[in-house]
Design a protein around this motif. Structure first.
Motif, PDB file in Angstrom:
ATOM      1  N   THR A  58       0.815  -1.223   0.000  1.00 58.36           N
ATOM      2  CA  THR A  58       0.000   0.000   0.000  1.00 58.36           C
ATOM      3  C   THR A  58       0.848   1.273   0.000  1.00 58.36           C
ATOM      4  N   ARG A  59       2.175   1.121  -0.157  1.00 61.58           N
ATOM      5  CA  ARG A  59       3.034   2.307  -0.236  1.00 61.58           C
ATOM      6  C   ARG A  59       2.797   3.034  -1.566  1.00 61.58           C
ATOM      7  N   ALA A  60       3.283   4.261  -1.630  1.00 66.65           N
ATOM      8  CA  ALA A  60       3.148   5.048  -2.857  1.00 66.65           C
ATOM      9  C   ALA A  60       3.995   4.441  -3.972  1.00 66.65           C
ATOM     10  N   PRO A  61       3.613   4.653  -5.244  1.00 65.16           N
ATOM     11  CA  PRO A  61       4.361   4.079  -6.367  1.00 65.16           C
ATOM     12  C   PRO A  61       5.855   4.410  -6.350  1.00 65.16           C
ATOM     13  N   ILE A  62       6.214   5.618  -5.928  1.00 61.55           N
ATOM     14  CA  ILE A  62       7.635   6.015  -5.917  1.00 61.55           C
ATOM     15  C   ILE A  62       8.434   5.169  -4.933  1.00 61.55           C
ATOM     16  N   GLU A  63       7.810   4.797  -3.824  1.00 62.99           N
ATOM     17  CA  GLU A  63       8.471   3.926  -2.835  1.00 62.99           C
ATOM     18  C   GLU A  63       8.601   2.513  -3.394  1.00 62.99           C
ATOM     19  N   GLY A  68      12.112  -0.353  -4.568  1.00 64.31           N
ATOM     20  CA  GLY A  68      12.381  -1.716  -4.131  1.00 64.31           C
ATOM     21  C   GLY A  68      11.149  -2.352  -3.530  1.00 64.31           C
ATOM     22  N   ALA A  69      10.922  -3.620  -3.919  1.00 61.62           N
ATOM     23  CA  ALA A  69       9.800  -4.379  -3.364  1.00 61.62           C
ATOM     24  C   ALA A  69      10.201  -5.853  -3.343  1.00 61.62           C
ATOM     25  N   PHE A  70       9.237  -6.730  -3.274  1.00 61.80           N
ATOM     26  CA  PHE A  70       9.518  -8.163  -3.171  1.00 61.80           C
ATOM     27  C   PHE A  70       8.965  -8.886  -4.399  1.00 61.80           C
ATOM     28  N   PRO A  71       9.534 -10.048  -4.723  1.00 63.64           N
ATOM     29  CA  PRO A  71       9.102 -10.771  -5.929  1.00 63.64           C
ATOM     30  C   PRO A  71       7.592 -11.034  -5.929  1.00 63.64           C
ATOM     31  N   GLY A  72       6.939 -10.692  -7.033  1.00 67.90           N
ATOM     32  CA  GLY A  72       5.523 -11.031  -7.207  1.00 67.90           C
ATOM     33  C   GLY A  72       4.522 -10.162  -6.476  1.00 67.90           C
ATOM     34  N   VAL A  73       4.985  -9.096  -5.815  1.00 70.03           N
ATOM     35  CA  VAL A  73       4.081  -8.243  -5.033  1.00 70.03           C
ATOM     36  C   VAL A  73       3.383  -7.244  -5.950  1.00 70.03           C
ATOM     37  N   LEU A  74       2.116  -6.917  -5.620  1.00 69.93           N
ATOM     38  CA  LEU A  74       1.341  -5.940  -6.402  1.00 69.93           C
ATOM     39  C   LEU A  74       1.232  -4.626  -5.627  1.00 69.93           C
ATOM     40  N   LEU A 123      -0.756  -1.618  -4.722  1.00 68.09           N
ATOM     41  CA  LEU A 123      -2.105  -1.037  -4.687  1.00 68.09           C
ATOM     42  C   LEU A 123      -2.089   0.055  -3.618  1.00 68.09           C
ATOM     43  N   PRO A 124      -1.592   1.246  -3.974  1.00 67.19           N
ATOM     44  CA  PRO A 124      -1.307   2.277  -2.971  1.00 67.19           C
ATOM     45  C   PRO A 124      -2.548   2.898  -2.334  1.00 67.19           C
ATOM     46  N   LEU A 125      -2.386   3.255  -1.067  1.00 72.00           N
ATOM     47  CA  LEU A 125      -3.413   4.044  -0.372  1.00 72.00           C
ATOM     48  C   LEU A 125      -3.470   5.446  -0.978  1.00 72.00           C
ATOM     49  N   MET A 126      -2.277   5.996  -1.286  1.00 72.61           N
ATOM     50  CA  MET A 126      -2.199   7.344  -1.860  1.00 72.61           C
ATOM     51  C   MET A 126      -1.269   7.356  -3.065  1.00 72.61           C
ATOM     52  N   THR A 127      -1.563   8.223  -4.021  1.00 71.59           N
ATOM     53  CA  THR A 127      -0.646   8.439  -5.139  1.00 71.59           C
ATOM     54  C   THR A 127       0.591   9.195  -4.630  1.00 71.59           C
ATOM     55  N   ASP A 128       1.605   9.288  -5.470  1.00 65.58           N
ATOM     56  CA  ASP A 128       2.817  10.041  -5.086  1.00 65.58           C
ATOM     57  C   ASP A 128       2.485  11.485  -4.733  1.00 65.58           C
ATOM     58  N   GLN A 129       1.610  12.110  -5.543  1.00 59.31           N
ATOM     59  CA  GLN A 129       1.265  13.514  -5.309  1.00 59.31           C
ATOM     60  C   GLN A 129       0.493  13.689  -3.994  1.00 59.31           C
ATOM     61  N   GLU A 130      -0.450  12.773  -3.740  1.00 61.17           N
ATOM     62  CA  GLU A 130      -1.225  12.832  -2.494  1.00 61.17           C
ATOM     63  C   GLU A 130      -0.311  12.642  -1.285  1.00 61.17           C
ATOM     64  N   ARG A 131       0.583  11.689  -1.394  1.00 61.25           N
ATOM     65  CA  ARG A 131       1.519  11.433  -0.286  1.00 61.25           C
ATOM     66  C   ARG A 131       2.392  12.651  -0.021  1.00 61.25           C
ATOM     67  N   GLN A 132       2.834  13.311  -1.104  1.00 59.64           N
ATOM     68  CA  GLN A 132       3.681  14.504  -0.965  1.00 59.64           C
ATOM     69  C   GLN A 132       2.926  15.620  -0.245  1.00 59.64           C
ATOM     70  N   PRO A 192      -7.044 -15.248  -1.018  1.00 64.31           N
ATOM     71  CA  PRO A 192      -7.481 -15.354   0.384  1.00 64.31           C
ATOM     72  C   PRO A 192      -6.348 -15.667   1.358  1.00 64.31           C
ATOM     73  N   ASP A 193      -5.229 -16.194   0.846  1.00 63.54           N
ATOM     74  CA  ASP A 193      -4.083 -16.517   1.709  1.00 63.54           C
ATOM     75  C   ASP A 193      -3.073 -15.360   1.741  1.00 63.54           C
ATOM     76  N   GLY A 194      -3.441 -14.207   1.196  1.00 66.13           N
ATOM     77  CA  GLY A 194      -2.498 -13.091   1.059  1.00 66.13           C
ATOM     78  C   GLY A 194      -2.433 -12.168   2.264  1.00 66.13           C
ATOM     79  N   LEU A 195      -1.628 -11.120   2.080  1.00 66.40           N
ATOM     80  CA  LEU A 195      -1.363 -10.157   3.156  1.00 66.40           C
ATOM     81  C   LEU A 195      -1.248  -8.766   2.544  1.00 66.40           C
ATOM     82  N   LEU A 196      -1.390  -7.744   3.393  1.00 69.07           N
ATOM     83  CA  LEU A 196      -1.118  -6.381   2.941  1.00 69.07           C
ATOM     84  C   LEU A 196      -0.067  -5.769   3.857  1.00 69.07           C
ATOM     85  N   TYR A 197       0.641  -4.783   3.320  1.00 67.75           N
ATOM     86  CA  TYR A 197       1.646  -4.114   4.155  1.00 67.75           C
ATOM     87  C   TYR A 197       1.868  -2.681   3.683  1.00 67.75           C
ATOM     88  N   CYS A 198       2.478  -1.865   4.560  1.00 63.42           N
ATOM     89  CA  CYS A 198       2.963  -0.535   4.187  1.00 63.42           C
ATOM     90  C   CYS A 198       4.446  -0.472   4.573  1.00 63.42           C
TER      91      CYS A 198
END
Length: 366
Positions: free
Chosen positions: A21-26, A30-36, A38-47, A89-95
């Protein structure tokens, strides 16, 4: 509400689906293999929220965040999360730290009737776990390097060993000045994360001894973790040998036939021109090391080969610059390296002999 999930080992061993749920710029850094993402906020909103936080404090920033992500915008984001949760259904979310952003996403999903777990400690904790995974492997496992002249097929050998770790594969790069692929490289963080997950999974299968290709610190734009690179200066080596004819044929296949096909598949009609430009650019990158006369001679050979390939599809003329580059540049360099690393070389042989040796080599005590 679901408990926070902090079994990071389980997450990566089982490829648990995750939404970030981090912003696209974050996410791009860097992220993890296969992760999608789906941000809570866009880069502009986060800024905007960040600026508000600095100027007016946390409460004002929270209020602004809820104003920016409300109504139809909020409904669309919650729907995207709900679709992910239902598909996984076996997934997780994170920030980033397992804080406010993932709490909000989790609560909004709960309001929509979906109880979905999040990763305790977030991205930061998982990243720390993976970096520690690499360090533990370096301290606890046995490593041997596979060396050899350019084109001897080191990657092919690694591909036939279950205990090999393909650094170039994780970096999506072939390791030399000519090694860039048609598809780009991962970020350095992504590269380290892929390496760590690979080591974690192999160790979970009971492997404690690993074969790596002898690499420089940089594989294209990806840097090896410093501790790994330092360790590689002392690891024992196995040296792979092959005939010049076989090496030229292999390089022709990898760097001309396959790479041009990669570019054409990716870019269509423009693909061949982009491939030709990339090949000439790769030669120009070592202009200084080649020296003016040698560079010019090889450049003209390469241009002629590319022109013939474009005209008729025939790649045979490429052999001339490949042989010249091996004989006059790469081989003398590798011969010097082999001499300087001679004391660490414990076995020398062709493909079959090296494969047999590495498959049966007993792990060395640390």
């Amino acid at each position: 509400m679901s408990q926070d999930h902090t079994d990071y080992r389980d997450i990566f061993l089982n490829d648990r689906p995750m939404m970030d749920t981090r912003a696209p710029i974050e996410f791009a850094k860097g992220a993890f293999p296969g992760v999608l993402n789906l941000p809570l906020m866009t880069d502009q909103e986060r800024q905007r929220v960040g600026t508000c936080y600095k100027q007016q404090g946390q409460q004002a920033a929270i209020v602004l965040g809820h104003q920016l992500v409300s109504g139809e915008v909020k409904a669309q984001r919650v729907q995207a999360w709900a679709d992910f949760a239902k598909a996984h259904p076996d997934g997780l979310l994170y920030c980033f730290r397992g804080g406010m952003r993932s709490q909000i996403a989790q609560q909004w999903l709960k309001d929509a009737g979906i109880d979905y777990p999040r990763v305790g400690g977030g991205y930061k904790a998982m990243r720390t776990f993976l970096l520690e995974t690499i360090e533990q492997a370096l301290q606890q496992c046995d490593f041997v390097l596979l060396g050899g002249m350019t084109g001897t097929g080191k990657t092919e050998v690694l591909g036939q060993l279950e205990h090999a770790v393909d650094l170039e594969g994780h970096a999506n790069h072939r390791g030399s000045s000519f090694g860039r692929r048609a598809t780009g490289q991962p970020s350095n963080i992504d590269f380290e994360n892929r390496l760590a997950v690979d080591l974690l999974k192999k160790r979970d299968r009971g492997l404690q001894s690993f074969v790596l290709e002898d690499e420089n610190r940089m594989i294209g734009s990806c840097a090896l973790p410093l501790s790994l690179h330092q360790g590689m200066q002392g690891f024992p080596m196995v040296w792979l040998e092959d005939s010049l004819e076989s090496r030229v044929q292999r390089i022709l296949g990898d760097y001309v036939v396959n790479l041009s096909a990669e570019f054409v598949e990716l870019h269509g009609e423009q693909g061949f021109a982009q491939f030709a430009e990339r090949l000439l650019e790769s030669l120009n990158r070592i202009h200084k090391r080649l020296g003016g006369e040698r560079h010019q001679r090889l450049f003209l050979l390469m241009e002629a080969a590319l022109a013939e390939q474009a005209r008729s599809g025939d790649v045979e003329l490429h052999r001339a610059w490949i042989e010249g580059l091996l004989g006059e540049y790469y081989d003398p360099m590798y011969a010097f390296q082999r001499e300087s690393k001679g004391a660490r070389i414990e076995f020398i042989g062709d493909h079959a002999a090296v494969l047999d040796y590495l498959r049966n080599r007993p792990p060395q005590s640390r």
